[in-house]
Enzyme design. Sequence first.
Site, short mmCIF file in Angstrom:
data_model
loop_
_atom_site.label_atom_id
_atom_site.label_comp_id
_atom_site.label_asym_id
_atom_site.label_seq_id
_atom_site.Cartn_x
_atom_site.Cartn_y
_atom_site.Cartn_z
N LYS A 272 -38.76 91.14 10.32
CA LYS A 272 -37.35 91.35 9.97
C LYS A 272 -37.27 91.57 8.48
CE LYS A 272 -33.30 91.16 12.15
NZ LYS A 272 -33.02 91.42 13.58
N LYS B 67 -42.24 94.39 14.46
CA LYS B 67 -41.03 95.15 14.81
C LYS B 67 -39.81 94.32 14.54
CE LYS B 67 -38.93 98.63 16.85
NZ LYS B 67 -37.99 98.78 15.72
N THR C 168 -28.20 97.14 22.90
CA THR C 168 -28.13 95.67 22.77
C THR C 168 -26.94 95.14 23.56
OG1 THR C 168 -29.09 95.92 20.58
CG2 THR C 168 -28.19 93.77 21.13
N SER D 271 -35.57 100.38 21.46
CA SER D 271 -36.33 100.78 20.27
C SER D 271 -37.76 101.13 20.66
CB SER D 271 -36.36 99.65 19.23
OG SER D 271 -35.22 99.72 18.40
N ASN E 191 -21.52 96.78 16.21
CA ASN E 191 -22.28 97.56 17.18
C ASN E 191 -22.48 96.79 18.48
OD1 ASN E 191 -25.22 97.94 18.33
ND2 ASN E 191 -24.44 99.92 17.71
P1 NAD Z 1 -22.70 94.98 12.85
O1 NAD Z 1 -22.83 95.01 11.39
O2 NAD Z 1 -22.54 96.26 13.58
O3 NAD Z 1 -21.48 94.04 13.27
C1 NAD Z 1 -21.34 92.71 12.85
C2 NAD Z 1 -19.94 92.25 13.19
O4 NAD Z 1 -19.82 90.87 12.87
C3 NAD Z 1 -18.85 92.97 12.41
O5 NAD Z 1 -17.75 93.20 13.25
C4 NAD Z 1 -18.48 91.95 11.33
O6 NAD Z 1 -17.15 92.11 10.85
C5 NAD Z 1 -18.63 90.68 12.11
N1 NAD Z 1 -18.78 89.50 11.28
C6 NAD Z 1 -19.51 89.34 10.15
N2 NAD Z 1 -19.35 88.11 9.67
C7 NAD Z 1 -18.53 87.47 10.52
C8 NAD Z 1 -17.98 86.18 10.57
N3 NAD Z 1 -18.26 85.27 9.64
N4 NAD Z 1 -17.16 85.89 11.61
C9 NAD Z 1 -16.87 86.78 12.56
N5 NAD Z 1 -17.35 88.02 12.56
C10 NAD Z 1 -18.16 88.36 11.55
O7 NAD Z 1 -23.97 94.17 13.38
P2 NAD Z 1 -24.60 94.19 14.83
O8 NAD Z 1 -25.72 95.15 14.84
O9 NAD Z 1 -23.52 94.31 15.84
O10 NAD Z 1 -25.26 92.74 14.89
C11 NAD Z 1 -24.53 91.59 15.30
C12 NAD Z 1 -25.49 90.49 15.70
O11 NAD Z 1 -26.34 90.95 16.76
C13 NAD Z 1 -26.45 90.02 14.60
O12 NAD Z 1 -26.70 88.65 14.75
C14 NAD Z 1 -27.72 90.80 14.87
O13 NAD Z 1 -28.87 90.18 14.35
C15 NAD Z 1 -27.70 90.77 16.39
N6 NAD Z 1 -28.52 91.82 17.00
C16 NAD Z 1 -28.29 93.13 16.74
C17 NAD Z 1 -29.06 94.10 17.36
C18 NAD Z 1 -28.82 95.57 17.18
O14 NAD Z 1 -29.42 96.36 17.91
N7 NAD Z 1 -27.94 95.99 16.30
C19 NAD Z 1 -30.11 93.71 18.22
C20 NAD Z 1 -30.30 92.35 18.47
C21 NAD Z 1 -29.51 91.41 17.85
#
Ligand code: NAD
Length: 449
Positions: A104, A68, A204, A378, A235
């Site tokens: 992943k 997953k 999350t 999820s 997100n």
């Molecule tokens: P997303 O694409 O919705 O948002 C990512 C954000 O990070 C955006 O605002 C982007 O502009 C910003 N960003 C990208 N590069 C950057 C940088 N160099 N400096 C500052 N900001 C930057 O992604 P998300 O789903 O919110 O995921 C964010 C993190 O959370 C990731 O590490 C992801 O692996 C982790 N995560 C996400 C989930 C999920 O359910 N979406 C679950 C667990 C962990």
Amino acid sequence: MTSSTWEGAQKRLARAAERLALNPLLLAELLHPDRTINVSVPVPMDDGHVELFEGYRVQHSNIRGPYKGGLRYHPRVDMDEVKALAFWMTMKTALVDVPFGGSKGGITVDPKKLSGEELERLTREFTRKLTPVIGPTMDIPAPDVNTNPKIMQWIREEYEREIKSQKLNVKSGNEEKMPKGWYDAVVTGKPVEKGGSEGRVEATGFGGGHVLLSFLSKLGKDPAGMTVAVQGFGNVGTHLAEVLAAAGMNVVALSDSKGGIYIPGGIEDIGAVEQCKAEKGIVSGCYCIGSVCDLHNKEKLGGQDVSPEKILTLPVDIIVPAALENVLTEENAPRVQAKFVLEMANGPTTLAADAVFAKRGITVIPDILANAGGVVVSYYEWLQNMRKERWEKEEVLAKLKKQMETAVESVWIHAQEYKVSLREAAYIAALERLRKSFRESRNIYHSEK
Ligand code: NAD
């Protein structure tokens, strides 16, 4: 020499394994992913030329259940990063006790440079390449950086089309025998009206909020008025900021990859900034008074522009990396002023930065706990699909809160028992669960304690 993200993750694993005197066979399983998959994804672009993209899926471990993990679309995606992210999924699912393993995937691409049609063609072709190795009881993708419910829906549709056209893994050749929600369950994070779960989008961020508030309560700290800076207003960062503001905390800074805003007195309405970012595409300049957000309000609010790097060293109580890996390093860790780091991103803190934080008494709430709310919901989505059920949002969010608080309790107890950091405690708790499942699934282990 600086180590890669995956090497750093392996070192942390080896350290926790040593404390537990983990069986070398299990350690070897976890130090090496079960399967790494590279796929070529040729896509016809809008102007007629064909572009070739590289895609990845790493199936790290299915000791506790089907693989997953999310799919990331980003120019920096490579096999090393995907291996680390898949490993963290194995640890996360074990820690929060959902019956999944870890995987992943991703594509090396800047999706912002693609049209909507190109993005859809890319996703559908990637799905066709992955179809033989994914499935509701095999490997279940989900959203991650730059992927969203719409993309998950394309994957779900394409998977069904591909299975039906090739009769893949329908052994009897009679797809009527597939349970009704089968195709929905191939991916989570779908739109709610297409079989997604209520509460998945917020899960999350909300889960991270429960984790932080539980720890603060254990430490006897009142969250009201504590200042917070969030790097990454996507997100995860958005929903986290909302939930912390609702709990009375003072969110003072927000950034995305292009820049950010810092209002020392506090950002009054996170929703207004979210709306502004949705309209402008960037958070920079979103100084909001009521529903009016623009640069002219900056002075009135006493605000300052802040870079994505600088946001991590602001004078605040809590920093929240919620974007990408390795943003807290040996170089900037000595300048961090916060007392708490809430790791909503996966792998934001390098090993060297961890050591600096430990020395400076800065508490790191580790990623595999802080951001596990997504995989928890999820799992609820997958269950609802498999059982053909629909759960109310209140029910989903109440279950999420309980499951996250149980995981916090476990990490807290392990930290006291082993006298280790919260990260090491989380690793030990996860490894204990993996060890139990490994023993149950391997005959050679039956004689051992
Ligand atoms: P997303 O694409 O919705 O948002 C990512 C954000 O990070 C955006 O605002 C982007 O502009 C910003 N960003 C990208 N590069 C950057 C940088 N160099 N400096 C500052 N900001 C930057 O992604 P998300 O789903 O919110 O995921 C964010 C993190 O959370 C990731 O590490 C992801 O692996 C982790 N995560 C996400 C989930 C999920 O359910 N979406 C679950 C667990 C962990």
